[in-house]
Design a protein around this motif. Structure first.
Motif, mmCIF file in Angstrom:
data_model
loop_
_atom_site.group_PDB
_atom_site.id
_atom_site.type_symbol
_atom_site.label_atom_id
_atom_site.label_comp_id
_atom_site.label_asym_id
_atom_site.label_seq_id
_atom_site.Cartn_x
_atom_site.Cartn_y
_atom_site.Cartn_z
ATOM 1 N N VAL A 180 35.116 21.901 -15.528
ATOM 2 C CA VAL A 180 35.247 22.292 -16.927
ATOM 3 C C VAL A 180 34.707 21.130 -17.747
ATOM 4 N N ILE A 181 33.552 21.349 -18.364
ATOM 5 C CA ILE A 181 32.911 20.267 -19.099
ATOM 6 C C ILE A 181 33.103 20.450 -20.599
ATOM 7 N N SER A 182 33.249 19.309 -21.274
ATOM 8 C CA SER A 182 33.542 19.351 -22.698
ATOM 9 C C SER A 182 32.833 18.227 -23.433
ATOM 10 N N ALA A 183 32.425 18.529 -24.634
ATOM 11 C CA ALA A 183 31.857 17.586 -25.606
ATOM 12 C C ALA A 183 31.755 18.353 -26.906
ATOM 13 N N ARG A 184 31.312 17.687 -27.939
ATOM 14 C CA ARG A 184 31.168 18.384 -29.222
ATOM 15 C C ARG A 184 29.906 19.237 -29.270
ATOM 16 N N SER A 185 28.868 18.879 -28.522
ATOM 17 C CA SER A 185 27.578 19.565 -28.570
ATOM 18 C C SER A 185 27.525 20.734 -27.590
ATOM 19 N N ARG A 186 27.576 21.941 -28.086
ATOM 20 C CA ARG A 186 27.591 23.144 -27.254
ATOM 21 C C ARG A 186 26.282 23.330 -26.478
ATOM 22 N N GLU A 187 25.164 23.063 -27.122
ATOM 23 C CA GLU A 187 23.860 23.298 -26.494
ATOM 24 C C GLU A 187 23.714 22.515 -25.185
ATOM 25 N N ARG A 188 24.053 21.256 -25.220
ATOM 26 C CA ARG A 188 23.942 20.407 -24.024
ATOM 27 C C ARG A 188 24.911 20.899 -22.941
ATOM 28 N N LEU A 189 26.122 21.261 -23.335
ATOM 29 C CA LEU A 189 27.108 21.747 -22.373
ATOM 30 C C LEU A 189 26.619 23.005 -21.667
ATOM 31 N N LEU A 200 36.368 17.398 -17.645
ATOM 32 C CA LEU A 200 35.617 16.201 -18.017
ATOM 33 C C LEU A 200 35.322 16.235 -19.510
ATOM 34 N N THR A 201 35.633 15.146 -20.216
ATOM 35 C CA THR A 201 35.301 15.049 -21.632
ATOM 36 C C THR A 201 34.081 14.160 -21.809
ATOM 37 N N GLY A 202 33.457 14.264 -22.963
ATOM 38 C CA GLY A 202 32.309 13.412 -23.266
ATOM 39 C C GLY A 202 31.135 13.652 -22.342
ATOM 40 N N VAL A 203 30.911 14.911 -21.969
ATOM 41 C CA VAL A 203 29.832 15.222 -21.041
ATOM 42 C C VAL A 203 28.528 15.352 -21.820
ATOM 43 N N GLY A 204 27.661 14.440 -21.566
ATOM 44 C CA GLY A 204 26.340 14.431 -22.173
ATOM 45 C C GLY A 204 25.384 13.841 -21.167
ATOM 46 N N PRO A 205 24.194 13.511 -21.594
ATOM 47 C CA PRO A 205 23.275 12.905 -20.627
ATOM 48 C C PRO A 205 23.835 11.552 -20.206
ATOM 49 N N GLY A 206 23.901 11.319 -18.954
ATOM 50 C CA GLY A 206 24.451 10.057 -18.471
ATOM 51 C C GLY A 206 25.645 10.282 -17.565
ATOM 52 N N VAL A 207 26.629 9.419 -17.680
ATOM 53 C CA VAL A 207 27.772 9.399 -16.771
ATOM 54 C C VAL A 207 28.458 10.762 -16.676
ATOM 55 N N GLY A 208 28.809 11.361 -17.810
ATOM 56 C CA GLY A 208 29.535 12.628 -17.787
ATOM 57 C C GLY A 208 28.797 13.722 -17.052
ATOM 58 N N GLU A 209 27.518 13.871 -17.331
ATOM 59 C CA GLU A 209 26.718 14.906 -16.660
ATOM 60 C C GLU A 209 26.641 14.657 -15.164
ATOM 61 N N HIS A 210 26.412 13.412 -14.780
ATOM 62 C CA HIS A 210 26.269 13.099 -13.351
ATOM 63 C C HIS A 210 27.582 13.281 -12.591
#
Length: 182
Positions: free
Chosen positions: A39-48, A16-26
């Motif tokens: 396997v979750i991915s985004a630019r922000s490591r802390e949130r991931l 999954l790309t663009g995993v942040g609060p919202g659709v990706g996380e859910h």
């Protein structure tokens, strides 16, 4: 037997790309709850790290976090390689990353600079193509797979001044409902 048993993803691996609060996380948490290796991915490591930790703390949850910029081909190659190293072949790609939105306060229509256009096309169009190209062999090998791309109302109805974003989202809309035969 639960109605959700028909949707089990046991043993399947999802990127999954663009995993942040919202659709990706859910979606990541739902896939994990249904048994997928996530396997979750985004630019922000802390949130991931937070999201992967929550998934792994849940009963049976299996997730890894790989920080990556969907607009960078080398990052996507590293993402797919990391997913395979952790869980084996890929079964699902959930393209959720998006970029290229500009606002009136940013300078209106002319805020759609060459860099904004490039970023919108790289993330919203090319990342989807690249992840498909990188995972197609896995899906072909097991005879099935799912490539899901989150679209936007901006691709159907322009939202000025976000012209680059809207055009890049139109590119994916034409593929909606297309049966990709591998």
């Amino acid at each position: 037997m639960s109605v959700l048993d028909r949707f089990r993803l046991d043993g399947r691996t999802a990127i999954l790309t663009g995993v942040g609060p919202g659709v990706g996380e859910h979606v990541a948490k739902a896939y994990a709850e249904l048994g997928a290796n996530v396997v979750i991915s985004a630019r922000s490591r802390e949130r991931l790290d937070r999201i992967a930790g929550e998934i792994n703390a849940a009963d049976g949850g299996r997730a890894i976090a790989i920080a990556a910029d969907a607009g960078e081909k080398a990052d996507l190659e590293r993402l797919v390689a990391g997913a395979r190293d952790a869980f084996g072949p890929i079964h699902i790609v959930f393209n959720n990353a998006a970029a290229g939105v500009v606002y009136a306060a940013d300078g209106g229509l002319w805020a759609n600079t060459d860099e904004v256009w490039k970023t919108a096309m790289e993330v919203n169009v090319m990342a989807t193509w690249r992840l498909t190209e990188l995972t197609e062999a896995d899906m072909r090998a097991h005879g099935k797979g799912s490539i899901i791309s989150v679209q936007s109302c901006g691709g159907f109805t322009p939202i000025p001044p976000a012209v680059a974003y809207g055009v890049s989202k139109v590119s994916g809309v034409s593929a909606n409902g297309t049966d990709l035969r591998l």
